[in-house]
Design a protein around this motif. Sequence first.
Motif, PDB file in Angstrom:
ATOM      1  N   ASP A 113      -7.823  -0.244  13.856  1.00 18.35           N
ATOM      2  CA  ASP A 113      -9.081   0.200  14.460  1.00 18.35           C
ATOM      3  C   ASP A 113      -9.375   1.666  14.163  1.00 18.35           C
ATOM      4  OD1 ASP A 113      -9.816  -2.214  15.586  1.00 18.35           O
ATOM      5  OD2 ASP A 113      -8.898  -1.785  17.535  1.00 18.35           O
ATOM      6  N   PHE A 114      -8.310   2.443  13.943  1.00 20.91           N
ATOM      7  CA  PHE A 114      -8.497   3.877  13.732  1.00 20.91           C
ATOM      8  C   PHE A 114      -7.826   4.333  12.437  1.00 20.91           C
ATOM      9  CE2 PHE A 114      -9.276   3.473  18.296  1.00 20.91           C
ATOM     10  CZ  PHE A 114     -10.453   4.203  18.424  1.00 20.91           C
ATOM     11  N   LEU A 115      -6.645   4.919  12.497  1.00 17.12           N
ATOM     12  CA  LEU A 115      -6.056   5.586  11.340  1.00 17.12           C
ATOM     13  C   LEU A 115      -5.408   4.636  10.332  1.00 17.12           C
ATOM     14  CD1 LEU A 115      -4.467   8.592  13.255  1.00 17.12           C
ATOM     15  CD2 LEU A 115      -6.469   8.672  11.757  1.00 17.12           C
ATOM     16  N   ASP A 116      -5.031   3.450  10.757  1.00 15.72           N
ATOM     17  CA  ASP A 116      -4.407   2.475   9.860  1.00 15.72           C
ATOM     18  C   ASP A 116      -3.265   3.121   9.083  1.00 15.72           C
ATOM     19  OD1 ASP A 116      -3.847   0.188   8.493  1.00 15.72           O
ATOM     20  OD2 ASP A 116      -5.726   0.105   7.358  1.00 15.72           O
ATOM     21  N   ALA A 117      -2.291   3.629   9.833  1.00 14.92           N
ATOM     22  CA  ALA A 117      -1.217   4.426   9.239  1.00 14.92           C
ATOM     23  C   ALA A 117      -0.379   3.648   8.233  1.00 14.92           C
ATOM     24  CB  ALA A 117      -0.317   4.989  10.341  1.00 14.92           C
ATOM     25  N   ARG A 118      -0.278   2.335   8.388  1.00 16.53           N
ATOM     26  CA  ARG A 118       0.517   1.561   7.436  1.00 16.53           C
ATOM     27  C   ARG A 118      -0.081   1.640   6.037  1.00 16.53           C
ATOM     28  NH1 ARG A 118       2.280  -4.472   8.909  1.00 16.53           N
ATOM     29  NH2 ARG A 118       3.516  -3.205  10.376  1.00 16.53           N
ATOM     30  N   ASN A 119      -1.394   1.545   5.927  1.00 16.14           N
ATOM     31  CA  ASN A 119      -2.048   1.587   4.617  1.00 16.14           C
ATOM     32  C   ASN A 119      -2.452   2.992   4.191  1.00 16.14           C
ATOM     33  OD1 ASN A 119      -2.092  -1.289   4.005  1.00 16.14           O
ATOM     34  ND2 ASN A 119      -3.554  -1.479   5.695  1.00 16.14           N
ATOM     35  N   TYR A 120      -2.616   3.879   5.160  1.00 18.69           N
ATOM     36  CA  TYR A 120      -3.042   5.257   4.858  1.00 18.69           C
ATOM     37  C   TYR A 120      -2.123   6.223   5.611  1.00 18.69           C
ATOM     38  CZ  TYR A 120      -7.195   2.653   3.463  1.00 18.69           C
ATOM     39  OH  TYR A 120      -8.058   1.757   2.884  1.00 18.69           O
ATOM     40  N   PRO A 121      -0.933   6.461   5.096  1.00 19.35           N
ATOM     41  CA  PRO A 121       0.057   7.262   5.826  1.00 19.35           C
ATOM     42  C   PRO A 121      -0.232   8.753   5.870  1.00 19.35           C
ATOM     43  CG  PRO A 121       0.911   6.640   3.679  1.00 19.35           C
ATOM     44  CD  PRO A 121      -0.392   5.892   3.851  1.00 19.35           C
ATOM     45  N   ARG A 122      -1.187   9.226   5.081  1.00 18.66           N
ATOM     46  CA  ARG A 122      -1.478  10.665   5.041  1.00 18.66           C
ATOM     47  C   ARG A 122      -2.966  10.925   5.220  1.00 18.66           C
ATOM     48  NH1 ARG A 122       3.124  10.465   5.610  1.00 18.66           N
ATOM     49  NH2 ARG A 122       4.810  11.040   4.177  1.00 18.66           N
ATOM     50  N   MET A 123      -3.266  12.037   5.847  1.00 15.09           N
ATOM     51  CA  MET A 123      -4.612  12.593   5.829  1.00 15.09           C
ATOM     52  C   MET A 123      -4.480  14.036   5.363  1.00 15.09           C
ATOM     53  SD  MET A 123      -5.255  12.690   9.971  1.00 15.09           S
ATOM     54  CE  MET A 123      -6.784  13.626   9.894  1.00 15.09           C
ATOM     55  N   ARG A 124      -5.518  14.541   4.713  1.00 10.89           N
ATOM     56  CA  ARG A 124      -5.380  15.827   4.014  1.00 10.89           C
ATOM     57  C   ARG A 124      -6.623  16.681   4.185  1.00 10.89           C
ATOM     58  NH1 ARG A 124      -6.856  17.269  -1.458  1.00 10.89           N
ATOM     59  NH2 ARG A 124      -5.518  18.923  -2.316  1.00 10.89           N
TER      60      ARG A 124
END
Length: 219
Positions: A113-124
């Motif tokens: 629903d939000f960050l989807d850390a499994r598929n997108y582990p980083r933000m920059r």
Amino acid sequence: MKLFSRDTSFRRTEQTVTPQPPTMSPAGGTALLPDPALAPLTGEWVIDPAHSRIGFSVRHAMVTTVRGSFAEYQSRLYFDGRDPSRSQAEIVLSTASVDTGVEQRDAHLVGRDFLDARNYPRMRFASTAVEMVGNDVYRMTGDLTIKARTRPVVLELTYIGHVTDPFGYQRAGFDGTTTINRTEWGLNYDSKLAEGGAMVSEKVRLQFDIAAIRTAPVG
């Protein structure tokens, strides 16, 4: 994880700079010139995680504010005290490290629903321009990437000061803020209240409370 080891492409290359007329203040009056005392601070810095906070706040259920932060990140900063426009910043955060103090809420935030850390582990965040807009006040434009979407944002930065701590480290402090619309980065959770308002506001305020440490000169 050495995202910012000294052989990365972030390292600056010296350029010949053609002198430019002094930058004028927004009011078109007195020229804005850097404080000469900042010149010795020119160089590379890193964020001290023990004394910094990279966080956010968002209105919840239209009546309260939820605050959180990211516990894991890597950083590389370059500050030019003689010419702030040449300063640079890059921060890479682990999306799975989000912490709001409530385990169930954190699990929701790292989900799809939000960050989807499994598929997108980083933000920059990577700066693209820096402008001095007042005494100790800077405007930093940069690219924010979340869930593989990159969009420009503008941080308002305030320089707090610098000291040499009892251990001999040079430290400098900055506060920065910007407000984004989360839906522009694919954070599209849109649960509604019975009264018709949003459970989670689309507007998110990002907060950078930075204590930076001067890195050792490149030998």
